[in-house]
Design a protein around this motif. Structure first.
Motif, PDB file in Angstrom:
ATOM      1  N   ASP A   1       0.877  -1.172   0.000  1.00  0.00           N
ATOM      2  CA  ASP A   1       0.000   0.000   0.000  1.00  0.00           C
ATOM      3  C   ASP A   1       0.909   1.215   0.000  1.00  0.00           C
TER       4      ASP A   1
ATOM      5  N   ALA B   1      -3.251   2.372   6.561  1.00  0.00           N
ATOM      6  CA  ALA B   1      -3.756   1.226   7.329  1.00  0.00           C
ATOM      7  C   ALA B   1      -2.811   0.863   8.478  1.00  0.00           C
ATOM      8  N   ASP B   2      -1.495   0.863   8.214  1.00  0.00           N
ATOM      9  CA  ASP B   2      -0.528   0.541   9.272  1.00  0.00           C
ATOM     10  C   ASP B   2      -0.547   1.591  10.373  1.00  0.00           C
TER      11      ASP B   2
ATOM     12  N   GLU C   1      -3.107   3.502  11.283  1.00  0.00           N
ATOM     13  CA  GLU C   1      -4.331   3.299  12.070  1.00  0.00           C
ATOM     14  C   GLU C   1      -4.178   2.119  13.019  1.00  0.00           C
TER      15      GLU C   1
END
Length: 178
Positions: A55, A153-154, A156
């Motif tokens: 990502d 994402a990481d 969060e």
């Protein structure tokens, strides 16, 4: 010009008085009759985006000095006198992360202001660049306790905290090359 609300004349040291000038309240020296301008401070920030990660990930620094110790930001800081904004962004990137970039490789992402802190107003120009256009290994500079690439994402999942304005630019940068 001063970056925080003035109380004394920078020329003669007298106390200032408040007057109305150009439709705004201004501080003026009653002795010199000089208005002491209180203007915003220019800053420059650069988001380096690694598109080779699963990502897109953005290079961030964890602040090691006030304000915001322990909060994450995009690398950046105050412009120096006589320095172009993109040059300031590249300099700050190198100082805070060890990563270098040619200022001409930067694209403008945004320009923002933040709520004043202790009367200091800041205007920031945010830049973005692909990691492939940079050189160097990531290492935290003297005012950072950590430097690393984060995907949204990481970040969060880690329950990290950003300084105001930086989280939105972080997410904008992560989506920049899509």
């Amino acid at each position: 010009m001063v970056s925080r609300p003035p109380a004394f004349c920078p020329d003669c040291g007298d106390s200032l008085e408040t007057i109305s000038f150009d439709g705004r309240e201004r501080e003026r020296c009653p002795d010199c009759e000089r208005i002491v301008w209180h203007n915003p401070v220019p800053c420059a920030v650069v988001a380096v985006v690694d598109r080779t990660a699963p990502d897109p990930a953005v290079l961030c620094v964890e602040r090691g000095v006030p304000p915001g110790v322990g909060e994450w930001t995009l690398p950046g800081g105050h412009m120096e006198v006589g320095e172009e904004p993109e040059t300031a962004a590249a300099r700050e990137l190198a100082e805070e992360t060890g990563v270098t970039v040619d200022p001409d490789a930067l694209d403008i992402l945004d320009a923002t202001t933040v709520a004043p802190r202790d009367g200091k107003h800041v205007v920031t120009i945010h830049y973005v660049v692909d990691r492939a256009a940079t050189d160097g290994e990531v290492i935290a500079g003297s005012d950072a306790s950590a430097a690393r690439f984060w995907s949204p994402a990481d970040f969060e999942a880690a329950n990290g905290t950003f300084r105001p304005v930086h989280e939105e630019r972080f997410r904008d940068a992560a989506a920049w090359f899509e």
